[in-house]
Enzyme design. Sequence first.
Site, short mmCIF file in Angstrom:
data_model
loop_
_atom_site.label_atom_id
_atom_site.label_comp_id
_atom_site.label_asym_id
_atom_site.label_seq_id
_atom_site.Cartn_x
_atom_site.Cartn_y
_atom_site.Cartn_z
N CYS A 68 8.08 -36.89 20.99
CA CYS A 68 9.69 -37.25 22.50
C CYS A 68 9.85 -35.97 23.09
O CYS A 68 10.45 -35.99 23.91
CB CYS A 68 10.47 -37.51 21.96
SG CYS A 68 10.29 -38.71 20.66
N HIS B 169 14.79 -44.83 26.26
CA HIS B 169 14.17 -43.12 25.75
C HIS B 169 12.48 -43.64 25.72
O HIS B 169 11.97 -43.38 24.37
CB HIS B 169 13.86 -43.14 24.03
CG HIS B 169 13.78 -42.22 23.53
ND1 HIS B 169 12.98 -40.93 24.70
CD2 HIS B 169 13.03 -41.64 22.18
CE1 HIS B 169 12.74 -39.62 23.25
NE2 HIS B 169 12.54 -39.86 22.47
N1 COA Z 1 20.95 -49.93 20.87
C1 COA Z 1 21.52 -50.88 21.62
N2 COA Z 1 21.06 -52.49 21.54
C2 COA Z 1 19.90 -52.42 20.54
C3 COA Z 1 19.13 -51.67 20.69
C4 COA Z 1 19.76 -50.62 20.54
N3 COA Z 1 18.51 -49.47 20.49
N4 COA Z 1 17.63 -52.25 20.29
C5 COA Z 1 17.61 -53.16 20.58
N5 COA Z 1 19.13 -53.37 20.79
C6 COA Z 1 19.95 -55.00 21.44
C7 COA Z 1 18.37 -55.80 21.71
O1 COA Z 1 18.95 -55.75 23.31
C8 COA Z 1 19.17 -57.04 21.99
O2 COA Z 1 20.13 -57.87 21.92
P1 COA Z 1 20.49 -59.47 22.81
O3 COA Z 1 20.12 -60.26 21.26
O4 COA Z 1 21.59 -59.23 23.35
O5 COA Z 1 18.53 -59.67 23.80
C9 COA Z 1 18.79 -57.03 20.24
O6 COA Z 1 19.65 -55.92 20.06
C10 COA Z 1 17.36 -57.46 19.27
O7 COA Z 1 16.60 -56.61 19.64
P2 COA Z 1 15.57 -56.06 19.54
O8 COA Z 1 15.02 -55.44 20.44
O9 COA Z 1 14.39 -57.78 18.22
O10 COA Z 1 15.60 -55.25 17.93
P3 COA Z 1 14.79 -54.70 17.19
O11 COA Z 1 15.18 -54.62 15.80
O12 COA Z 1 13.11 -55.43 17.39
O13 COA Z 1 14.69 -53.46 17.71
C11 COA Z 1 15.54 -50.94 16.33
C12 COA Z 1 15.72 -52.62 16.88
C13 COA Z 1 16.46 -50.08 16.59
C14 COA Z 1 14.81 -50.77 15.50
C15 COA Z 1 14.68 -50.66 17.97
O14 COA Z 1 15.77 -50.26 19.18
C16 COA Z 1 13.91 -49.02 17.36
O15 COA Z 1 13.13 -49.07 16.86
N6 COA Z 1 14.25 -47.30 18.08
C17 COA Z 1 13.84 -46.07 17.57
C18 COA Z 1 13.28 -45.92 18.04
C19 COA Z 1 12.01 -45.15 18.13
O16 COA Z 1 12.05 -44.51 17.11
N7 COA Z 1 11.83 -43.79 19.08
C20 COA Z 1 12.05 -42.31 18.74
C21 COA Z 1 13.10 -41.60 18.32
S1 COA Z 1 12.24 -40.42 17.90
#
Ligand code: COA
Length: 360
Positions: free
Chosen positions: A57, A306
């Site tokens: 990252c 990100h």
């Molecule tokens: N913050 C706010 N809202 C979020 C979000 C986040 N991080 N991630 C998803 N959403 C919202 C989406 O917009 C969607 O909203 P909607 O229903 O109104 O359209 C809803 O939540 C579901 O989205 P979805 O893509 O199905 O979520 P998910 O459960 O598959 O993923 C996380 C959510 C948090 C697990 C995912 O964003 C994630 O893995 N984030 C971390 C990424 C990471 O680790 N990066 C490297 C960092 S070192």
Amino acid sequence: MDRAVESVDRGIDRERVQELYLSTLGFSGWQLGNASAIAAEEFGHPGMPAVRVENACASGGFALRMAVDAVASGRRDLVLVVGLEKMTDVSQARRRYWLGVSGDTEWERLAGLTFAGVYGLMAARYAAEYGPVRDALSEVAVKNHANGALNPNAHFQKPISRDQASAAPAVAAPLGLYDCCPVSDGAAALLVAAPETARQYTDTPVYVVGSGAGSDALAIQSRASLTRLDASRRAAEEAFRRAPFERKDLDFLEVHDCFTIAELLALEDLGVARRGSAARLTLSGATRIGGRMPVNPDGGLKAKGHPIGATGVSQAYEVFLQLRGGAGSRQVRGAERALTHNVGGSGASAAVHLFSTEGA
Ligand code: COA
């Protein structure tokens, strides 16, 4: 890349650019050899040297550092830095693998520990050492979503309330949905020039006046502490060693808030908050736009998004906008000095840069 060229005040001939640094973790979860040559071709200057930079990252921050070194050494006087990532058209399993290989494989990834899980452990440990932290984590999310709502390039452009943040479904306790950065597509590009070259093209260049980097053990159990990232601390120390200003002179910071706890750790690791005090500082409103020390005016990783390889480059782009007074409704008034902080994985690498409206 086109917008980087278009933003040059007096125009620029693409063939004048001497080298390209491409920051990316992969392409939709897969490796693509010689991707930097493709970027040079797309830019319209296929003959220039081009190289891909990968530090998880923190790839963007390290690509910027290599460009700054190339110019500072006198080897080049105009180079292009491009960061990009395409993450959304990948299966969940593929994405977990693709992100997970930037952490420890034997003790973390194969045991089912994701980055959200690692930062969840850090948040729990921080609370054990310094007291309840839920309100401060939610405040980071609320602030960064509010800032993202002012950024037309942000992934999320909707404000959220403290209650929404605190009551969100758990992802990796104590972290909930709004404590996590999303999975984003995105790209950013910068032109890095020697001062005299930059002044040929604009009367308002932004100067890079400090650059630092550090690394640490990959696996969290091999680190000295769970409540600080020593790679960030080392990077900040190097960046400030010969800087023309001190931490207290910063007008704002762009820090690596991949999870809300990471923003609190960053403030302490960078030395702008005392150990254990970042939660209080955040709850005081000091880190909001208009506060004493605004943090992540572009929405941060939390709301801007990100897209791995683009993140460190886009942080510097925000500094470019802000220091030229061009950040619109999220402008930090009178911004003249800023810091960017970009972390690889859960803290195995970090890059810090300092910027000013005045050359060193
Ligand atoms: N913050 C706010 N809202 C979020 C979000 C986040 N991080 N991630 C998803 N959403 C919202 C989406 O917009 C969607 O909203 P909607 O229903 O109104 O359209 C809803 O939540 C579901 O989205 P979805 O893509 O199905 O979520 P998910 O459960 O598959 O993923 C996380 C959510 C948090 C697990 C995912 O964003 C994630 O893995 N984030 C971390 C990424 C990471 O680790 N990066 C490297 C960092 S070192």
